[in-house]
Design an enzyme around this catalytic site. Structure first.
Site, PDB file in Angstrom:
ATOM      1  N   GLU A  41     -72.620  13.033  31.535  1.00  0.00           N
ATOM      2  CA  GLU A  41     -74.187  13.134  31.484  1.00  0.00           C
ATOM      3  C   GLU A  41     -74.606  11.814  31.938  1.00  0.00           C
ATOM      4  O   GLU A  41     -74.337  10.394  30.532  1.00  0.00           O
ATOM      5  CB  GLU A  41     -74.155  13.770  29.855  1.00  0.00           C
ATOM      6  CG  GLU A  41     -75.315  14.286  29.751  1.00  0.00           C
ATOM      7  CD  GLU A  41     -75.297  15.219  28.922  1.00  0.00           C
ATOM      8  OE1 GLU A  41     -75.032  15.460  27.509  1.00  0.00           O
ATOM      9  OE2 GLU A  41     -76.939  15.531  28.394  1.00  0.00           O
ATOM     10  N   ARG A 265     -59.594  11.667  22.141  1.00  0.00           N
ATOM     11  CA  ARG A 265     -61.389  10.537  22.447  1.00  0.00           C
ATOM     12  C   ARG A 265     -60.511   9.722  21.567  1.00  0.00           C
ATOM     13  O   ARG A 265     -59.691   8.960  20.841  1.00  0.00           O
ATOM     14  CB  ARG A 265     -62.225  10.945  21.971  1.00  0.00           C
ATOM     15  CG  ARG A 265     -62.808  11.035  20.481  1.00  0.00           C
ATOM     16  CD  ARG A 265     -64.028  12.174  20.694  1.00  0.00           C
ATOM     17  NE  ARG A 265     -65.169  11.205  21.150  1.00  0.00           N
ATOM     18  CZ  ARG A 265     -66.182  11.721  21.463  1.00  0.00           C
ATOM     19  NH1 ARG A 265     -65.663  12.785  22.720  1.00  0.00           N
ATOM     20  NH2 ARG A 265     -66.721  11.151  22.220  1.00  0.00           N
ATOM     21  N   LYS A 275     -73.039   7.720  21.853  1.00  0.00           N
ATOM     22  CA  LYS A 275     -74.046   7.200  22.601  1.00  0.00           C
ATOM     23  C   LYS A 275     -75.411   7.563  21.785  1.00  0.00           C
ATOM     24  O   LYS A 275     -76.602   6.042  21.982  1.00  0.00           O
ATOM     25  CB  LYS A 275     -74.045   8.052  23.971  1.00  0.00           C
ATOM     26  CG  LYS A 275     -73.733   7.945  25.174  1.00  0.00           C
ATOM     27  CD  LYS A 275     -73.300   8.390  26.457  1.00  0.00           C
ATOM     28  CE  LYS A 275     -72.773   9.589  26.633  1.00  0.00           C
ATOM     29  NZ  LYS A 275     -72.780  10.205  27.820  1.00  0.00           N
TER      30      LYS A 275
HETATM   31  P1  ATP Z   1     -70.914  10.517  23.083  1.00  0.00           P
HETATM   32  O1  ATP Z   1     -69.949  11.393  22.940  1.00  0.00           O
HETATM   33  O2  ATP Z   1     -70.279   9.050  23.373  1.00  0.00           O
HETATM   34  O3  ATP Z   1     -72.044  10.993  24.068  1.00  0.00           O
HETATM   35  P2  ATP Z   1     -69.889  12.089  25.735  1.00  0.00           P
HETATM   36  O4  ATP Z   1     -68.714  12.364  25.349  1.00  0.00           O
HETATM   37  O5  ATP Z   1     -70.781  13.048  25.308  1.00  0.00           O
HETATM   38  O6  ATP Z   1     -69.778  10.908  25.552  1.00  0.00           O
HETATM   39  P3  ATP Z   1     -69.855  12.583  28.317  1.00  0.00           P
HETATM   40  O7  ATP Z   1     -71.136  11.772  29.058  1.00  0.00           O
HETATM   41  O8  ATP Z   1     -69.985  13.699  28.276  1.00  0.00           O
HETATM   42  O9  ATP Z   1     -69.814  11.392  26.604  1.00  0.00           O
HETATM   43  O10 ATP Z   1     -68.600  11.798  28.939  1.00  0.00           O
HETATM   44  C1  ATP Z   1     -67.795  11.551  30.323  1.00  0.00           C
HETATM   45  C2  ATP Z   1     -66.681  11.964  30.402  1.00  0.00           C
HETATM   46  O11 ATP Z   1     -66.167  10.737  29.203  1.00  0.00           O
HETATM   47  C3  ATP Z   1     -65.820  12.709  29.035  1.00  0.00           C
HETATM   48  O12 ATP Z   1     -64.872  13.524  30.066  1.00  0.00           O
HETATM   49  C4  ATP Z   1     -65.872  12.364  28.077  1.00  0.00           C
HETATM   50  O13 ATP Z   1     -64.213  13.673  27.269  1.00  0.00           O
HETATM   51  C5  ATP Z   1     -65.214  11.133  27.979  1.00  0.00           C
HETATM   52  N1  ATP Z   1     -65.600  10.731  27.114  1.00  0.00           N
HETATM   53  C6  ATP Z   1     -66.581  10.076  26.091  1.00  0.00           C
HETATM   54  N2  ATP Z   1     -66.382   9.363  24.807  1.00  0.00           N
HETATM   55  C7  ATP Z   1     -64.884   9.520  25.556  1.00  0.00           C
HETATM   56  C8  ATP Z   1     -64.387   8.939  24.094  1.00  0.00           C
HETATM   57  N3  ATP Z   1     -64.349   8.238  23.329  1.00  0.00           N
HETATM   58  N4  ATP Z   1     -63.156   8.566  24.595  1.00  0.00           N
HETATM   59  C9  ATP Z   1     -62.611   8.794  25.386  1.00  0.00           C
HETATM   60  N5  ATP Z   1     -63.444  10.235  26.513  1.00  0.00           N
HETATM   61  C10 ATP Z   1     -64.299   9.912  26.233  1.00  0.00           C
HETATM   62 MG    MG Z   2     -71.436  14.575  26.373  1.00  0.00          MG
END
Ligand code: ATP
Ligand code: MG
Length: 557
Positions: A41, A265, A275
């Protein structure tokens, strides 16, 4: 917690569970080749958790001769920005990966809309006029079934008319939503008529003001995967309860059956990864920006001196788990040390200088020592290190009254100045406050390396020639947080309460002149101190070096 115990031991790795699934799928002829995707995102910069996901998705495709799409999950217009899109692309490329296609979930808005009408026509979706609060209450609880919305049994015609009016901007935000019509008593709460669309009047970074209804994650993600023909849609564990809904939409629409798989994760000790929190640290100036070298962002790690190789190695070491866990930050540090130890050029720099004068040195004489740039390559390039009467050494490489096993310099003791002579401490000069201002030594002319039989002494220390030393600013970092398990801080406390007040220390260091001519483009080793990388804040007269990591794990027992 997983320990970084002997992570360097060679290992024949077993297939992880996703690799097993892929190999079975390929063997069964389910797919000709695999297609994965990385779906960020664009609402922030990527962090080391994303790097893990990138290495996994792109790595699997590479391993099995498939491809990976980059898809920006831009279904929430209010928080997204092109700045983030650009940084995400830069970071993925820097990590060493290339996507097959660049897509945006917003490219699918029209198709998703058409499919929503299709579900309405099948009696599987309806427009609900309830408020957000009413919807929430109507959902019931895990132990208690929900109650049906009074609008649930609208006719197909009425739903179609209302949904079209939603699209045309005839309603205010929150006035209406589109919901899937499934089962208000379903044991999986997500099946209790989940939202598909909500009204948002916000400018979208790509579609502008074309839309005022936006699809929810659950309605957009699976269909986006399906449209692209993604074979293995890999996401983090918290989405496992969403999987049946992912399958439900695909099944009801009768479209390409993408499948979702979940892995744990990445969590790291002494680190926050969300984020939202990282953005807050940036906005409130707790750090200098997204790329502050203390940040767990990819750009922060890059500025800290981490290499793509070290991050890919880390992702490999962490592996793919099915249960959530927290990885020790020292494993990440081990990985960068492992990579830089092989590749980085060596220089001497003194972080906390004290003067050392050689009393039996011929006045005005200069000698040049040719030291290897990298000891792993003794026949490779060398650097010229000037040696003169007045030098600087590290203040803590001298002790007046040292404990046992202190092998550095002491009154009457001897030490080798790296690449050069053995010196003996004859006298110590102090200022009126008792601070040491000068250490006076004699040198042994026969101890020159290569000049005669090698005489060995217990200690070797680094040094720089006073008249040749170049001032550099050294930025020394410590963990951004004082608490290892930031996910389990006490109830009622804020993660910012655990910010480490000493996470940045700036010192004026003195370096051998060759450092300023380094063209390797990666971090260098300051001998005996650690790895340091040149920072973009550098100006010609004042290079700035960030400490990437020390030479040894300071927390190892
Ligand atoms: P955050 O919770 O840090 O804001 P998010 O999951 O909302 O992260 P996205 O941009 O939606 O962030 O994530 C893009 C991809 O990265 C998704 O497939 C997500 O599963 C993966 N991802 C995000 N954070 C992690 C993590 N800590 N470990 C492994 N994969 C991750
Ligand atoms: Mg997300």
């Amino acid at each position: 917690m997983e320990e970084a115990k002997n992570p360097g031991a060679p290992q024949e790795r077993q297939l992880n569970f996703i690799e097993e699934i892929i190999e079975n799928d390929l063997a069964a002829g389910k797919y000709e080749s695999i297609l994965t995707r990385f779906p960020p995102e664009p609402n922030g910069y990527l962090h080391i958790g994303h790097a893990k996901s990138i290495c996994l998705n792109f790595g699997l495709a590479q391993k099995y001769g498939g491809k990976t799409n980059l898809r920006f999950d831009d279904t929430n217009p209010s928080k997204e920005d092109v700045e983030y899109v650009d940084s995400i692309k830069e970071d993925i490329r820097w990590l060493g990966f290339q996507w097959a296609n660049e897509f945006y979930a917003s490219d699918y808005f029209e198709q998703l809309y058409i499919w929503a009408e299709e579900l309405i026509k099948k009696g599987l979706a309806y427009v609900d006029d309830q408020t957000q609060e009413e919807i929430r209450r109507g959902r019931g609880t895990v132990g208690q079934p929900g109650t049906e919305s009074p609008y649930r049994n609208r006719s197909v015609e009425e739903n179609l008319t209302l949904f079209r009016m939603m699209r045309e901007g005839k309603f205010r935000e929150g006035e209406k939503v589109l919901r899937a019509k499934i089962d208000m008593a379903h044991p999986n709460m997500l099946f209790r008529d989940p939202l598909m669309y909500r009204i948002i009047y916000a400018h979208h970074h790509r579609t502008g003001d074309k839309w005022c209804i936006y699809p929810m994650y659950d309605y957009a993600h699976g269909q986006s995967d399906s449209l692209e023909g993604i074979t293995h849609s890999i996401c983090t564990l918290e989405f496992d309860v969403h999987r049946p809904l992912y399958d439900w939409f695909i099944e009801k629409l009768g479209i390409f059956p993408s499948h979702q798989y979940e892995f744990a994760r990445l969590n790291l000790t002494y680190t926050v990864m969300s984020k939202r929190k990282l953005l807050e640290l940036v906005k409130n100036n707790y750090v200098s920006g997204w790329d502050d070298p203390r940040m767990p962002t990819i750009c922060g790690l890059r500025r800290r001196g981490y290499t793509p190789e070290s991050i890919r190695l880390f992702a490999e070491k962490v592996g793919v788990a099915k249960r959530d866990n927290t990885i020790d930050l020292s494993l990440l540090e081990w990985c960068v040390r492992e990579d830089l130890n092989k590749r980085s050029n060596r220089y001497m720099a003194v972080l906390d200088p004290v003067k050392l004068v050689i009393t039996n040195w011929e006045e005005g004489k200069m000698e040049i020592f040719n030291a290897p740039l990298n000891p792993a390559d003794p026949d490779g390039a060398r650097r010229a290190v000037p040696f003169t009467e007045e030098l600087y050494i590290e203040r803590d490489d001298f002790m007046e009254d040292p404990p046992k096993k202190y092998f550095r310099l002491r009154p009457g003791g001897e030490v080798r100045l790296k690449y050069s002579y053995i010196v003996k401490c004859e006298e110590v000069i102090k200022d009126p406050e008792g601070n040491i201002t000068e250490i006076r030594c004699t040198y042994d002319p026969d101890s020159k390396p290569g000049a005669g039989p090698w005489r060995s002494v217990k200690g070797t220390i680094h040094w720089v020639s006073k008249d040749h030393a170049k001032p550099v600013e050294a930025r020394l970092f410590d963990r951004l947080f004082t608490e290892a398990y930031m996910d389990s801080i006490p109830e009622g406390s804020d993660y910012k309460d655990f910010l480490n007040p000493d996470s940045l220390k700036v010192t004026e260091a003195l370096a051998e002149p060759a450092l300023l001519e380094d063209t390797s483009g990666i971090a260098v080793q300051f001998e005996r101190l650690g790895y340091f990388v040149k920072d973009p804040d550098s100006v010609p007269d004042k290079p700035v070096f960030n400490k990437t990591v020390g030479l040894k794990d300071p927390f190892k027992k």
